[in-house]
Design a protein around this motif. Sequence first.
Motif, PDB file in Angstrom:
ATOM      1  N   PRO A  72       0.796  -1.222   0.000  1.00 29.64           N
ATOM      2  CA  PRO A  72       0.000   0.000   0.000  1.00 29.64           C
ATOM      3  C   PRO A  72       0.833   1.279   0.000  1.00 29.64           C
ATOM      4  N   LEU A  73       1.940   1.315   0.760  1.00 33.39           N
ATOM      5  CA  LEU A  73       2.801   2.496   0.748  1.00 33.39           C
ATOM      6  C   LEU A  73       3.367   2.750  -0.645  1.00 33.39           C
ATOM      7  N   GLY A  74       3.871   1.708  -1.274  1.00 32.66           N
ATOM      8  CA  GLY A  74       4.460   1.860  -2.594  1.00 32.66           C
ATOM      9  C   GLY A  74       3.432   2.233  -3.642  1.00 32.66           C
ATOM     10  N   LEU A  75       2.269   1.590  -3.609  1.00 29.51           N
ATOM     11  CA  LEU A  75       1.243   1.866  -4.611  1.00 29.51           C
ATOM     12  C   LEU A  75       0.656   3.263  -4.457  1.00 29.51           C
ATOM     13  N   PHE A  76       0.399   3.683  -3.220  1.00 28.32           N
ATOM     14  CA  PHE A  76      -0.071   5.053  -3.025  1.00 28.32           C
ATOM     15  C   PHE A  76       1.005   6.060  -3.435  1.00 28.32           C
ATOM     16  N   SER A  77       2.278   5.701  -3.249  1.00 25.89           N
ATOM     17  CA  SER A  77       3.360   6.586  -3.702  1.00 25.89           C
ATOM     18  C   SER A  77       3.323   6.735  -5.215  1.00 25.89           C
ATOM     19  N   VAL A  78       3.078   5.646  -5.916  1.00 25.13           N
ATOM     20  CA  VAL A  78       2.950   5.708  -7.369  1.00 25.13           C
ATOM     21  C   VAL A  78       1.875   6.720  -7.749  1.00 25.13           C
ATOM     22  N   ALA A  79       0.704   6.590  -7.141  1.00 27.97           N
ATOM     23  CA  ALA A  79      -0.404   7.485  -7.472  1.00 27.97           C
ATOM     24  C   ALA A  79      -0.070   8.940  -7.170  1.00 27.97           C
ATOM     25  N   ARG A  80       0.561   9.190  -6.021  1.00 34.19           N
ATOM     26  CA  ARG A  80       0.832  10.584  -5.628  1.00 34.19           C
ATOM     27  C   ARG A  80       1.810  11.244  -6.587  1.00 34.19           C
ATOM     28  N   TYR A  81       2.857  10.537  -6.964  1.00 36.97           N
ATOM     29  CA  TYR A  81       3.845  11.152  -7.850  1.00 36.97           C
ATOM     30  C   TYR A  81       3.370  11.199  -9.299  1.00 36.97           C
ATOM     31  N   VAL A  82       2.579  10.211  -9.728  1.00 35.88           N
ATOM     32  CA  VAL A  82       1.988  10.272 -11.063  1.00 35.88           C
ATOM     33  C   VAL A  82       1.059  11.479 -11.165  1.00 35.88           C
ATOM     34  N   ALA A  83       0.262  11.705 -10.122  1.00 41.72           N
ATOM     35  CA  ALA A  83      -0.655  12.853 -10.127  1.00 41.72           C
ATOM     36  C   ALA A  83       0.088  14.177 -10.216  1.00 41.72           C
ATOM     37  N   GLY A  85       2.700  14.577 -11.992  1.00 44.51           N
ATOM     38  CA  GLY A  85       3.300  14.662 -13.321  1.00 44.51           C
ATOM     39  C   GLY A  85       4.627  13.974 -13.482  1.00 44.51           C
ATOM     40  N   ALA A  86       5.138  13.329 -12.438  1.00 42.33           N
ATOM     41  CA  ALA A  86       6.450  12.692 -12.509  1.00 42.33           C
ATOM     42  C   ALA A  86       6.404  11.405 -13.325  1.00 42.33           C
ATOM     43  N   LYS A  87       7.551  11.026 -13.837  1.00 41.28           N
ATOM     44  CA  LYS A  87       7.727   9.713 -14.463  1.00 41.28           C
ATOM     45  C   LYS A  87       8.086   8.742 -13.349  1.00 41.28           C
ATOM     46  N   VAL A  88       7.297   7.679 -13.198  1.00 41.83           N
ATOM     47  CA  VAL A  88       7.473   6.770 -12.073  1.00 41.83           C
ATOM     48  C   VAL A  88       7.936   5.397 -12.546  1.00 41.83           C
ATOM     49  N   ILE A  89       8.971   4.902 -11.889  1.00 39.79           N
ATOM     50  CA  ILE A  89       9.527   3.568 -12.129  1.00 39.79           C
ATOM     51  C   ILE A  89       9.345   2.761 -10.855  1.00 39.79           C
ATOM     52  N   VAL A  90       8.884   1.523 -10.977  1.00 36.54           N
ATOM     53  CA  VAL A  90       8.577   0.696  -9.814  1.00 36.54           C
ATOM     54  C   VAL A  90       9.402  -0.578  -9.811  1.00 36.54           C
ATOM     55  N   VAL A  91       9.938  -0.906  -8.652  1.00 31.26           N
ATOM     56  CA  VAL A  91      10.662  -2.161  -8.445  1.00 31.26           C
ATOM     57  C   VAL A  91       9.960  -2.899  -7.317  1.00 31.26           C
ATOM     58  N   GLY A  92       9.395  -4.066  -7.598  1.00 30.90           N
ATOM     59  CA  GLY A  92       8.663  -4.777  -6.559  1.00 30.90           C
ATOM     60  C   GLY A  92       8.086  -6.084  -7.032  1.00 30.90           C
ATOM     61  N   GLY A  93       6.927  -6.437  -6.514  1.00 30.19           N
ATOM     62  CA  GLY A  93       6.263  -7.683  -6.830  1.00 30.19           C
ATOM     63  C   GLY A  93       5.242  -7.989  -5.750  1.00 30.19           C
ATOM     64  N   PRO A  94       4.427  -9.040  -5.957  1.00 30.46           N
ATOM     65  CA  PRO A  94       4.327  -9.905  -7.133  1.00 30.46           C
ATOM     66  C   PRO A  94       3.522  -9.265  -8.243  1.00 30.46           C
ATOM     67  N   ALA A  95       3.138 -10.077  -9.240  1.00 25.93           N
ATOM     68  CA  ALA A  95       2.544  -9.560 -10.469  1.00 25.93           C
ATOM     69  C   ALA A  95       1.267  -8.770 -10.225  1.00 25.93           C
ATOM     70  N   GLN A  96       0.407  -9.219  -9.304  1.00 27.15           N
ATOM     71  CA  GLN A  96      -0.855  -8.529  -9.035  1.00 27.15           C
ATOM     72  C   GLN A  96      -0.625  -7.082  -8.637  1.00 27.15           C
ATOM     73  N   ARG A  97       0.372  -6.861  -7.807  1.00 28.00           N
ATOM     74  CA  ARG A  97       0.660  -5.503  -7.348  1.00 28.00           C
ATOM     75  C   ARG A  97       1.311  -4.678  -8.452  1.00 28.00           C
ATOM     76  N   LEU A  98       2.172  -5.306  -9.228  1.00 31.27           N
ATOM     77  CA  LEU A  98       2.819  -4.591 -10.330  1.00 31.27           C
ATOM     78  C   LEU A  98       1.799  -4.180 -11.382  1.00 31.27           C
ATOM     79  N   GLU A  99       0.806  -5.028 -11.618  1.00 26.83           N
ATOM     80  CA  GLU A  99      -0.246  -4.689 -12.572  1.00 26.83           C
ATOM     81  C   GLU A  99      -1.026  -3.466 -12.098  1.00 26.83           C
ATOM     82  N   LEU A 100      -1.265  -3.385 -10.788  1.00 21.40           N
ATOM     83  CA  LEU A 100      -1.972  -2.216 -10.259  1.00 21.40           C
ATOM     84  C   LEU A 100      -1.099  -0.968 -10.365  1.00 21.40           C
TER      85      LEU A 100
END
Length: 248
Positions: A72-83, A85-100
């Motif tokens: 949840p911390l990582g995924l909400f971080s994705v949303a906050r920085y995408v909103a 305007g930043a370019k976001v790169i994610v390193v993590g897993g598993p596939a379900q979370r990466l798809e989100l």
Amino acid sequence: MAGQKDEFPFLGGGFAEYGYVFPTGGAIRVPEEIPDAVASAASCAMQTVVHAYERSGGVDEGTVVVVQGTGPLGLFSVARYVAAGAKVIVVGGPAQRLELARAWGAEKILDIDDMPSASERVAWVRDMTGGRGGDIVVEASGVPAAFAEGVEMVAEGGRYVVVGQGHNVEVKFNPSVLNVRNIMITGVRAAAPHHTWRAMEFLRRHRATFNWESMITSIQGLDQINEAFGRMDTWNEIKPAIKLLERA
């Protein structure tokens, strides 16, 4: 009953039918548009991300952000920085979370199962950023070894925001890196009431862009809490919500 004690305030824990609310704790009204399960996630992970975002410094369309971890911390971080305007790169897993993470706007994702070597992951991040690394790197995994790995992903003059670490494991670190590469490291734990309010407002304003409920993978009764924790520990769920059963 979870959280019950023999001394004041008696009900000081979580996951209980009742709890004591301290007068100085602050109270935030949940917007009507936000489902209870999503609001509960915001009162923990999203408010922390809002705090971390403030501490990470300026963000614009030219900012490259690397997020370590897809809980949840990582995924909400994705949303906050995408909103922002930043370019976001994610390193993590598993596939379900990466798809989100991808659905929420991450431009590049790396499944750690596909690249188990830390040095290879650092090289991959640098390759994805033209050799520079991230202007901002957010550590949201909680894995002790992720700290040293994340430092190597930070661009010269960049910022490292540590959100996920919460353990007693000593990690080897050469502080000369701070001088030589001119980077800043800051840590964030939880948040203040005004961060919670901003988290709720963020969810409300951006609910048409991000499907917040897609993070809530199940809703369980209080009597199923141990099973829910177990599924999170084995990465079979992203964020199960606990709901009190309706009384007759």
